[in-house]
Enzyme design. Structure first.
Site, PDB file in Angstrom:
ATOM      1  N   LYS A  15       0.826  -1.219   0.000  1.00  0.00           N
ATOM      2  CA  LYS A  15       0.000   0.000   0.000  1.00  0.00           C
ATOM      3  C   LYS A  15       0.857   1.264   0.000  1.00  0.00           C
ATOM      4  O   LYS A  15       0.599   2.186  -0.753  1.00  0.00           O
ATOM      5  CB  LYS A  15      -0.867   0.084   1.264  1.00  0.00           C
ATOM      6  CG  LYS A  15      -1.825  -1.034   1.495  1.00  0.00           C
ATOM      7  CD  LYS A  15      -2.724  -0.700   2.676  1.00  0.00           C
ATOM      8  CE  LYS A  15      -1.991  -0.472   4.002  1.00  0.00           C
ATOM      9  NZ  LYS A  15      -1.411  -1.678   4.592  1.00  0.00           N
ATOM     10  N   ARG A  90      -8.485   2.290  10.173  1.00  0.00           N
ATOM     11  CA  ARG A  90      -7.954   0.969  10.496  1.00  0.00           C
ATOM     12  C   ARG A  90      -8.992   0.094  11.183  1.00  0.00           C
ATOM     13  O   ARG A  90      -8.723  -1.070  11.470  1.00  0.00           O
ATOM     14  CB  ARG A  90      -6.776   1.217  11.441  1.00  0.00           C
ATOM     15  CG  ARG A  90      -5.649   0.246  11.479  1.00  0.00           C
ATOM     16  CD  ARG A  90      -4.720   0.269  10.310  1.00  0.00           C
ATOM     17  NE  ARG A  90      -3.406  -0.231  10.661  1.00  0.00           N
ATOM     18  CZ  ARG A  90      -2.273   0.272  10.201  1.00  0.00           C
ATOM     19  NH1 ARG A  90      -2.285   1.293   9.379  1.00  0.00           N
ATOM     20  NH2 ARG A  90      -1.123  -0.252  10.547  1.00  0.00           N
ATOM     21  N   ARG A 129      12.213  -5.609   4.342  1.00  0.00           N
ATOM     22  CA  ARG A 129      12.054  -4.166   4.177  1.00  0.00           C
ATOM     23  C   ARG A 129      13.105  -3.394   4.978  1.00  0.00           C
ATOM     24  O   ARG A 129      13.387  -3.723   6.117  1.00  0.00           O
ATOM     25  CB  ARG A 129      10.652  -3.796   4.660  1.00  0.00           C
ATOM     26  CG  ARG A 129      10.266  -2.386   4.372  1.00  0.00           C
ATOM     27  CD  ARG A 129       8.807  -2.299   4.042  1.00  0.00           C
ATOM     28  NE  ARG A 129       7.973  -2.322   5.236  1.00  0.00           N
ATOM     29  CZ  ARG A 129       6.640  -2.236   5.180  1.00  0.00           C
ATOM     30  NH1 ARG A 129       6.017  -2.180   4.031  1.00  0.00           N
ATOM     31  NH2 ARG A 129       5.944  -2.244   6.296  1.00  0.00           N
ATOM     32  N   ARG A 162      12.685  -1.311  10.664  1.00  0.00           N
ATOM     33  CA  ARG A 162      11.752  -0.821  11.682  1.00  0.00           C
ATOM     34  C   ARG A 162      11.446  -1.927  12.676  1.00  0.00           C
ATOM     35  O   ARG A 162      11.305  -3.073  12.294  1.00  0.00           O
ATOM     36  CB  ARG A 162      10.442  -0.383  11.018  1.00  0.00           C
ATOM     37  CG  ARG A 162      10.447   1.035  10.546  1.00  0.00           C
ATOM     38  CD  ARG A 162       9.370   1.273   9.515  1.00  0.00           C
ATOM     39  NE  ARG A 162       8.086   0.670   9.867  1.00  0.00           N
ATOM     40  CZ  ARG A 162       7.010   0.706   9.090  1.00  0.00           C
ATOM     41  NH1 ARG A 162       7.064   1.313   7.924  1.00  0.00           N
ATOM     42  NH2 ARG A 162       5.892   0.154   9.462  1.00  0.00           N
ATOM     43  N   ARG A 173       0.851  -8.022  13.863  1.00  0.00           N
ATOM     44  CA  ARG A 173       0.181  -7.017  13.024  1.00  0.00           C
ATOM     45  C   ARG A 173      -0.827  -7.675  12.078  1.00  0.00           C
ATOM     46  O   ARG A 173      -1.892  -7.114  11.822  1.00  0.00           O
ATOM     47  CB  ARG A 173       1.210  -6.208  12.238  1.00  0.00           C
ATOM     48  CG  ARG A 173       1.981  -5.246  13.117  1.00  0.00           C
ATOM     49  CD  ARG A 173       3.175  -4.669  12.394  1.00  0.00           C
ATOM     50  NE  ARG A 173       2.788  -3.713  11.366  1.00  0.00           N
ATOM     51  CZ  ARG A 173       3.576  -3.336  10.373  1.00  0.00           C
ATOM     52  NH1 ARG A 173       4.768  -3.855  10.241  1.00  0.00           N
ATOM     53  NH2 ARG A 173       3.162  -2.448   9.505  1.00  0.00           N
TER      54      ARG A 173
END
Ligand code: AMP
Ligand code: ZN
Length: 217
Positions: A15, A90, A129, A162, A173
């Site tokens: 996204k 969310r 990532r 992160r 998550r």
């Protein structure tokens, strides 16, 4: 042209990268609540320090705080020609809040882009990532590596992983997504706003797809 849009979909479905590309392509702001929390944290604001208690664990920051932050952002001048919301709303409570907020200005969301992906692909994507702590650029060790390993192309900063991109946090998550965010799919489908986008393709193919969808009346 549809210019007020929301990206939904599990973390790591692509996204954020897609929203960034579109934001430049269409010249409308990319509003990522995740980025906003990270910026607050970097600047050590009270909001940032409070949010860290949740973001580090992969949990949602409380709705009131998040809604207020978005309200502020949407009151700025640069959203008048449209905006790309990424990571907000969310849950259904935030979605209701957003609807009410927009309706006060006689506005509404034009389209909700649901970027889909499998858990397996997502885990591979997120664990690979790497982020630039200074400019926010996102890379991937396999799919989108920087020119020099571990270094940001834009500013030469050392890339980081992160905390919420660590494997154990991702599993959490995904769980939070399935329980809290997934009901939004139904909410927007009922309103006739939802369009599914297959996120398991390269970024360019997805951008082309999305642009076509935005051009449809
Ligand atoms: P993201 O980069 O969108 O995955 O967001 C990173 C983290 O910020 C999430 O795991 C949450 O802890 C927090 N966050 C981002 N957006 C929201 C939101 N709309 N509501 C609550 N928490 C959020
Ligand atoms: Zn950078």
């Amino acid at each position: 042209m549809k210019t007020r849009m929301i990206f939904v979909g599990p973390p790591g479905a692509g996204k954020g990268s897609q929203a960034k590309i579109l934001s430049e392509e269409l010249n409308i702001p990319h509003i990522s609540t995740g980025d906003m929390f990270r910026k607050h944290l970097k600047e050590q604001t009270p909001l940032g320090l409070m949010a860290k208690n949740y973001t580090d664990k992969g949990l949602l920051v409380p709705d009131d705080v998040t809604n207020e932050m978005v309200k502020d952002r949407l009151s700025q001048e640069d959203v008048k020609n449209g905006f790309i919301l990424d990571g907000y709303p969310r849950n259904p409570y935030q979605a209701n809040y957003l609807d009410e907020l927009l309706s006060k200005s006689h506005l509404k969301i034009d389209v909700v882009l649901n970027v889909t992906s499998s858990d397996e692909v997502i885990i591979k994507r997120i664990t690979g990532r790497r982020t630039c702590p200074v400019c926010g650029a996102i890379y991937h060790i396999d799919n989108f590596p920087p020119k020099q390993e571990g270094i940001c192309d834009n500013d030469g900063e050392k890339l980081i992983q992160r905390k919420d991109d660590l494997k154990e946090t991702i599993v959490k998550r995904l769980d939070v997504y399935n329980k809290e965010t997934f009901p939004l799919i139904h909410y927007y489908k009922e309103k006739g706003l939802l369009v599914d986008i297959d996120g398991n393709r390269d970024l360019k193919a997805i951008t082309m797809d999305v642009l076509k969808i935005l051009e449809q009346q």
